[in-house]
Design an enzyme around this catalytic site. Structure first.
Site, PDB file in Angstrom:
ATOM      1  N   TYR A   1      37.793  30.449  35.948  1.00 28.46           N
ATOM      2  CA  TYR A   1      36.795  30.325  34.892  1.00 28.46           C
ATOM      3  C   TYR A   1      35.836  29.153  35.103  1.00 28.46           C
ATOM      4  CZ  TYR A   1      38.185  34.355  32.318  1.00 28.46           C
ATOM      5  OH  TYR A   1      38.392  35.672  31.965  1.00 28.46           O
TER       6      TYR A   1
ATOM      7  N   ALA B   1      42.351  39.769  37.436  1.00 29.22           N
ATOM      8  CA  ALA B   1      43.315  38.913  36.754  1.00 29.22           C
ATOM      9  C   ALA B   1      42.563  37.809  36.021  1.00 29.22           C
ATOM     10  CB  ALA B   1      44.291  38.297  37.762  1.00 29.22           C
ATOM     11  N   LYS B   2      43.070  37.421  34.844  1.00 25.99           N
ATOM     12  CA  LYS B   2      42.453  36.321  34.094  1.00 25.99           C
ATOM     13  C   LYS B   2      43.114  35.014  34.552  1.00 25.99           C
ATOM     14  CE  LYS B   2      41.336  36.700  29.725  1.00 25.99           C
ATOM     15  NZ  LYS B   2      39.857  36.636  29.718  1.00 25.99           N
ATOM     16  N   ILE B   3      42.644  34.503  35.668  1.00 25.09           N
ATOM     17  CA  ILE B   3      43.221  33.311  36.290  1.00 25.09           C
ATOM     18  C   ILE B   3      42.502  32.071  35.772  1.00 25.09           C
ATOM     19  CG2 ILE B   3      43.592  32.129  38.498  1.00 25.09           C
ATOM     20  CD1 ILE B   3      43.675  34.958  39.794  1.00 25.09           C
TER      21      ILE B   3
END
Length: 307
Positions: free
Chosen positions: A156, A150-152
């Site tokens: 990052y 998932a691009k949470i």
């Protein structure tokens, strides 16, 4: 102009409170989507828009974010936003879904969910003519800590540590290992090695994001160049013996690596496989390859009707 919770509004009105849960705790998910300007056709093509929004909704599911949108409606709002902004250059769309309540307390359940989409001009994110990389001392975060698929937003920070370390050590980009010491990703890119006549890339179990550009490279290598692609564990030392290395992602596009830890990759210049994949990629994303036109969503109707 941007799109926020079902409305197109002036960019200066697109703000959130400093007390917003997603801002304070990183409880949001996002996508990065590129649009490419074709000068001859006077057209912007949004690349693999459907796949990006399918992944966004999967990320939402992992983060318990509920949006009142379908993939189709998300696609429509993206095209409409670029039109309303009257953009005629390469653009970058960033849809963000996040926990919007203004409360103190770390959790995912029982919170309001909001959505923002922006579109702005963007050129190259990293150097695409040959990157110098360093293996990071920061390990790629594990799927059982923060899910890599998932691009949470909050995850990052892991990439930011690695990127800053690389830049301050004199490199262009970082290559990250997982906690078992196997190659995982760049700071925010998937990675491929070309050796013994095949492309090798870390498997999904190596704490990688299942990249859309990664999938694009795999398909182009197999279908256009006749190269076998294998997903497997990659040891750090293989970085020093590979004939070619590529980083790829929506931001990075396809970026050949010419040096790792001060060791030249292959001849120390962009190799033939990287160059061919890069050339194919830029023809496709700008709508110049009809074989892959389904990957490209045209923005302006007068050109779209001619295709």
């Amino acid at each position: 102009m941007l799109y926020m919770n079902g409305e197109y509004i002036p960019a200066e009105r697109g703000y959130i409170s400093v007390r917003t849960h997603g801002f304070a705790y990183g409880t949001g998910v996002f996508e990065g989507i590129r649009g490419y300007w074709n000068t001859d056709q006077k057209q912007i093509y949004l690349f693999r828009l459907r796949e990006h929004y399918e992944r966004l909704l999967r990320s939402c599911k992992i983060m318990r974010i509920s949006l009142p949108y379908t993939v189709e409606s998300l696609i429509e709002s993206s095209v409409e936003l670029v039109r309303r902004n009257e953009q005629h250059q390469d653009v970058y769309l960033r849809p963000v879904a996040y926990k919007a309540d203004e409360i103190i307390g770390v959790r995912l359940h029982g919170l309001k969910d909001d959505y923002i989409l922006t579109s702005e001009p963007m050129g190259n994110y990293v150097e695409i003519g040959g990157l110098r990389c360093g293996v990071s001392s920061w390990r790629r975060i594990d799927d059982n800590a923060i899910p890599a698929r998932a691009k949470i937003c909050g995850s990052y920070v892991n990439a930011a540590f690695a990127k800053t370390e690389a830049i301050q050590n004199g490199f262009d980009e970082a290559i990250m290992l997982n906690h078992e010491g196997h190659v995982s990703e760049g700071s925010a890119e998937n990675i491929f090695l070309f050796q013994n006549g095949e492309l090798i890339t870390p498997a999904p179990s190596e704490n990688i994001l299942l990249g859309i550009t990664r999938d694009t490279v795999m398909q182009l290598a197999k279908n256009e160049l006749g190269i076998n692609v294998r997903e497997r564990q990659i040891d750090r030392t293989e970085l020093y013996t590979a004939d070619e290395i590529l980083l790829c992602g929506t931001g990075a596009q396809i970026a050949p690596v010419v040096e790792v830890d001060h060791n030249p990759v292959g001849t120390g210049a962009v190799g033939p496989i990287g160059q061919k994949l890069q050339d194919l990629y830029f023809d496709i994303v700008r709508g110049r390859n009809s074989k892959y036109q389904d990957w490209c969503t045209p923005v302006y109707a007068e050109v779209a009707s001619q295709r």
